[in-house]
Motif scaffolding. Structure first.
Motif, PDB file in Angstrom:
ATOM      1  N   THR A  28      47.515  35.894  32.465  1.00  0.00           N
ATOM      2  CA  THR A  28      48.547  36.126  31.455  1.00  0.00           C
ATOM      3  C   THR A  28      48.408  37.509  30.840  1.00  0.00           C
ATOM      4  O   THR A  28      49.406  38.206  30.602  1.00  0.00           O
ATOM      5  CB  THR A  28      48.474  35.049  30.361  1.00  0.00           C
ATOM      6  OG1 THR A  28      48.551  33.747  30.970  1.00  0.00           O
ATOM      7  CG2 THR A  28      49.599  35.194  29.353  1.00  0.00           C
ATOM      8  N   GLY A 218      47.048  29.513  25.648  1.00  0.00           N
ATOM      9  CA  GLY A 218      47.638  28.323  25.045  1.00  0.00           C
ATOM     10  C   GLY A 218      46.568  27.296  24.702  1.00  0.00           C
ATOM     11  O   GLY A 218      45.542  27.627  24.124  1.00  0.00           O
ATOM     12  N   HIS A 242      53.124  27.617  30.979  1.00  0.00           N
ATOM     13  CA  HIS A 242      52.421  28.477  30.026  1.00  0.00           C
ATOM     14  C   HIS A 242      53.125  29.826  29.859  1.00  0.00           C
ATOM     15  O   HIS A 242      53.345  30.283  28.728  1.00  0.00           O
ATOM     16  CB  HIS A 242      50.976  28.690  30.493  1.00  0.00           C
ATOM     17  CG  HIS A 242      50.273  29.771  29.749  1.00  0.00           C
ATOM     18  ND1 HIS A 242      49.864  29.633  28.443  1.00  0.00           N
ATOM     19  CD2 HIS A 242      49.922  31.025  30.135  1.00  0.00           C
ATOM     20  CE1 HIS A 242      49.289  30.767  28.047  1.00  0.00           C
ATOM     21  NE2 HIS A 242      49.309  31.617  29.053  1.00  0.00           N
ATOM     22  N   CYS A 246      54.304  31.073  26.145  1.00  0.00           N
ATOM     23  CA  CYS A 246      53.156  31.713  25.490  1.00  0.00           C
ATOM     24  C   CYS A 246      53.543  32.610  24.320  1.00  0.00           C
ATOM     25  O   CYS A 246      52.668  32.994  23.530  1.00  0.00           O
ATOM     26  CB  CYS A 246      52.313  32.488  26.497  1.00  0.00           C
ATOM     27  SG  CYS A 246      53.156  33.850  27.322  1.00  0.00           S
ATOM     28  N   SER A 255      47.034  28.751  20.430  1.00  0.00           N
ATOM     29  CA  SER A 255      46.368  29.315  21.603  1.00  0.00           C
ATOM     30  C   SER A 255      44.955  29.740  21.244  1.00  0.00           C
ATOM     31  O   SER A 255      44.720  30.337  20.194  1.00  0.00           O
ATOM     32  CB  SER A 255      47.150  30.522  22.116  1.00  0.00           C
ATOM     33  OG  SER A 255      46.551  31.061  23.265  1.00  0.00           O
TER      34      SER A 255
END
Length: 265
Positions: A28, A218, A242, A246, A255
């Motif tokens: 991410t 998360g 996710h 997010c 998160s």
């Protein structure tokens, strides 16, 4: 910082992103960072650990300097660099995120601060870290600051360390947002836990414009036992969910890891 160094000298940092529940933080983060980093940017990775982000961006053609306070981490980066089949513009050296005095002002296009804020328990240390990161960053450059969200700590403890689920820990986390080695309520090492709003307030108290702000894992860390046993197909579906959520404020608020991306103005 001696207790933090001692902790990481004994911890195998290089495997941290190998499990599904932790890999999602890395995936991410790089997906959010990559569009903000122009080609051939010069990157400073402050608190680089064993170099996960340093190698990722060096392998994509960036010149990277990795700095960390833990000697074992720098040794690990240098060993991996020596065995790499690629010619990478990556340098690793010992350094303190609160004192980058050997780096010239405005010498980097991007500064990654992906770990120091986890362990700087005093506000004065946190501010010195941000000030140093901004000093060495060029105007218009990108500063990325990762943090651990204190609102995620109790759910994590309930699931993983229930012996620490007690009133004194609740009050300490919510009121102080710090733990320190040697305390009865310390379940890790010297650590600082923030909130999305407190990180935003800290960064925007300087000449920083918010570019992005997201929860990088998360609830994956909180429910890691379940996420880690997902099949690859299931994990990709979880990752899809996710990535779609997010930046939702309620998800960001719980998160475990958050990432603030700003531009120096």
């Amino acid at each position: 910082m001696s207790k933090v160094i001692q902790y990481y000298e004994a911890y195998t940092e290089e495997i941290r992103f190998t499990r599904n529940s932790s890999k999602i933080e890395f995936l991410t983060s790089v997906k959010a960072l990559s569009p903000q980093i122009s080609d051939a940017s010069c990157i400073l990775d402050v608190g680089a650990g064993t170099g996960a982000y340093s190698f990722y961006f060096a392998e994509r053609g960036h010149q990277v300097t990795a700095i960390d306070i833990t000697p074992r981490h720098i040794d690990a980066i240098r060993q991996q660099l020596a065995s790499s089949p690629h010619e990478l513009e990556l340098e690793a050296r010992l350094g303190d995120a609160t004192n980058l005095c050997d780096i010239a002002a405005e010498s980097y296009d991007v500064v990654l601060c992906m770990g120091p804020m986890y362990h700087l328990v005093e506000e004065s240390q946190q501010r010195k870290c941000i000030e140093e990161c901004l000093r060495v960053l060029k105007p218009g450059g990108i500063l990325a600051v990762a943090y651990i969200n204190k609102l995620s700590i109790l759910p994590m403890l309930v699931n993983k360390e229930p012996d620490f689920v007690r009133e004194s820990v609740v009050q300490k986390i919510l009121q102080e947002g710090t733990i320190q080695s040697g305390e009865a309520d310390c379940f890790w090492t010297d650590a600082h836990f923030a909130t999305p709003s407190s990180i935003t307030s800290l960064l925007t108290s300087y000449a920083v414009k918010e570019v992005d702000h997201l929860g990088t894992d998360g609830v994956s860390h909180t429910i890691s036992r379940s996420v880690d046993v997902l099949s690859e197909e299931q994990f990709q579906a979880w990752l899809l969910y996710h990535e779609a959520t997010c930046r939702e404020p309620s998800i960001l608020g719980l998160s475990t890891h958050g990432l603030f991306i700003g531009e120096k103005i």
